[in-house]
Design a protein around this motif. Structure first.
Motif, PDB file in Angstrom:
ATOM      1  N   CYS A 158       0.868  -1.427   0.105  1.00 32.86           N
ATOM      2  CA  CYS A 158       0.070  -0.056  -0.099  1.00 32.86           C
ATOM      3  C   CYS A 158       0.856   1.258  -0.037  1.00 32.86           C
ATOM      4  O   CYS A 158       0.343   2.348   0.175  1.00 32.86           O
ATOM      5  CB  CYS A 158      -0.979  -0.026   1.166  1.00 32.86           C
ATOM      6  SG  CYS A 158      -0.289  -0.055   2.877  1.00 32.86           S
ATOM      7  N   ARG A 159       2.051   1.013  -0.317  1.00 28.70           N
ATOM      8  CA  ARG A 159       3.232   2.468  -0.676  1.00 28.70           C
ATOM      9  C   ARG A 159       3.393   2.692  -1.929  1.00 28.70           C
ATOM     10  O   ARG A 159       4.510   3.090  -2.140  1.00 28.70           O
ATOM     11  CB  ARG A 159       4.316   2.039   0.545  1.00 28.70           C
ATOM     12  CG  ARG A 159       3.999   1.915   1.936  1.00 28.70           C
ATOM     13  CD  ARG A 159       5.138   1.550   2.448  1.00 28.70           C
ATOM     14  NE  ARG A 159       5.685   0.075   2.209  1.00 28.70           N
ATOM     15  CZ  ARG A 159       6.806  -0.357   2.738  1.00 28.70           C
ATOM     16  NH1 ARG A 159       7.583   0.206   3.253  1.00 28.70           N
ATOM     17  NH2 ARG A 159       7.031  -1.728   2.174  1.00 28.70           N
ATOM     18  N   GLY A 160       2.542   2.074  -2.974  1.00 32.67           N
ATOM     19  CA  GLY A 160       2.833   2.344  -4.201  1.00 32.67           C
ATOM     20  C   GLY A 160       1.591   2.159  -5.024  1.00 32.67           C
ATOM     21  O   GLY A 160       0.624   1.575  -4.608  1.00 32.67           O
ATOM     22  N   THR A 161       1.772   2.716  -6.008  1.00 34.75           N
ATOM     23  CA  THR A 161       0.441   2.505  -7.165  1.00 34.75           C
ATOM     24  C   THR A 161       1.133   2.116  -8.450  1.00 34.75           C
ATOM     25  O   THR A 161       2.010   2.792  -9.034  1.00 34.75           O
ATOM     26  CB  THR A 161      -0.253   3.754  -7.418  1.00 34.75           C
ATOM     27  OG1 THR A 161      -0.922   4.215  -5.845  1.00 34.75           O
ATOM     28  CG2 THR A 161      -1.231   3.806  -8.233  1.00 34.75           C
ATOM     29  N   VAL A 162       0.521   0.948  -9.275  1.00 34.03           N
ATOM     30  CA  VAL A 162       0.805   0.874 -10.361  1.00 34.03           C
ATOM     31  C   VAL A 162      -0.448   1.409 -11.349  1.00 34.03           C
ATOM     32  O   VAL A 162      -1.581   0.989 -10.978  1.00 34.03           O
ATOM     33  CB  VAL A 162       0.745  -0.766 -10.737  1.00 34.03           C
ATOM     34  CG1 VAL A 162       0.872  -1.142 -11.862  1.00 34.03           C
ATOM     35  CG2 VAL A 162       1.933  -1.333 -10.104  1.00 34.03           C
ATOM     36  N   VAL A 163      -0.060   2.035 -12.462  1.00 35.71           N
ATOM     37  CA  VAL A 163      -0.975   2.292 -13.491  1.00 35.71           C
ATOM     38  C   VAL A 163      -0.621   1.663 -14.629  1.00 35.71           C
ATOM     39  O   VAL A 163       0.444   1.486 -15.269  1.00 35.71           O
ATOM     40  CB  VAL A 163      -0.753   4.018 -13.773  1.00 35.71           C
ATOM     41  CG1 VAL A 163      -1.626   4.344 -14.888  1.00 35.71           C
ATOM     42  CG2 VAL A 163      -0.890   4.631 -12.425  1.00 35.71           C
ATOM     43  N   ILE A 164      -1.791   0.956 -15.346  1.00 33.88           N
ATOM     44  CA  ILE A 164      -1.736   0.038 -16.202  1.00 33.88           C
ATOM     45  C   ILE A 164      -2.746   0.174 -17.230  1.00 33.88           C
ATOM     46  O   ILE A 164      -4.005   0.289 -16.844  1.00 33.88           O
ATOM     47  CB  ILE A 164      -1.581  -1.633 -15.727  1.00 33.88           C
ATOM     48  CG1 ILE A 164      -1.262  -2.566 -16.819  1.00 33.88           C
ATOM     49  CG2 ILE A 164      -2.619  -1.831 -14.888  1.00 33.88           C
ATOM     50  CD1 ILE A 164      -0.972  -4.108 -16.400  1.00 33.88           C
ATOM     51  N   SER A 165      -2.445   0.257 -18.394  1.00 37.24           N
ATOM     52  CA  SER A 165      -3.790   0.173 -19.452  1.00 37.24           C
ATOM     53  C   SER A 165      -4.682  -0.949 -19.275  1.00 37.24           C
ATOM     54  O   SER A 165      -3.947  -2.118 -19.022  1.00 37.24           O
ATOM     55  CB  SER A 165      -3.124   0.210 -21.011  1.00 37.24           C
ATOM     56  OG  SER A 165      -2.560  -1.044 -21.298  1.00 37.24           O
TER      57      SER A 165
END
Length: 186
Positions: A158-165
């Protein structure tokens, strides 16, 4: 091309996050990732999310009453789901496919979450499926997510975010090997 903040290497205990990023990179799945302070709830995470146009997702991990079936449910973060309504929708979908009903649902315990997804509360995401080597967990996604160009999830931390198409996310799901389906959840 995969991109992510070099700060990821500086986060102590980031093995789960690194595992996700390594998995995506190994399978040539394009994504971006950024780090931020801990966000175990949607309200906390919203403080740190970037305004990148992606649909940020809420994820819940459920079990049936017997404890022999587990379900991961993903939907738009601005929606809430009543568990009884969700239960009825999931039952209808499963039985329409000739599969056993999910029965009565409840939230899975932290121990079950660790056993089947290798995750802890506050870090649940579809990327936990990389730890479900027996493909035990069935994934339900709200059908509205099909319309999103990009989606955002925790990378099992919960200390990161992945952005993916959406296209790359579909590739990830095919590789994970778990069963999944889109369903109108609300």
């Amino acid at each position: 091309m995969a991109t992510y903040d070099t700060e990821i290497q500086l986060i102590p205990g980031n093995e789960r996050m690194k595992g996700v990023l390594d998995f995506l990179t190994l399978h040539d799945i394009r994504f971006s990732c950024y780090t931020h302070p801990e966000g175990k709830t949607i309200e906390e995470a919203k403080k740190w999310w970037r305004d990148d146009g992606s649909v940020h997702c809420k994820n819940i991990f459920l079990r049936n009453h017997k404890g022999n079936k587990h379900y991961l449910v993903c939907f738009h973060c601005d929606h809430d789901l009543a568990i009884h309504d969700l239960e009825a929708r999931l039952k209808a979908s499963l039985t329409a496919q000739g599969l056993p009903s999910c029965g009565k649902l409840s939230f899975a315990s932290p121990e079950r979450m660790a056993r089947y997804l290798g995750l802890e509360p506050g870090s649940v995401s579809p990327f936990g499926l990389i730890n479900d080597t027996e493909n035990h967990t069935h994934l339900f996604l709200d059908e509205s997510l099909k319309q999103a160009e990009t989606l955002s999830f925790h990378p099992n931390d919960c200390r990161g975010t992945v952005v993916i198409s959406h296209e790359e996310f579909e590739r990830y799901l095919a590789i994970s090997g778990n069963t999944y389906e889109y369903l109108k959840l609300y």
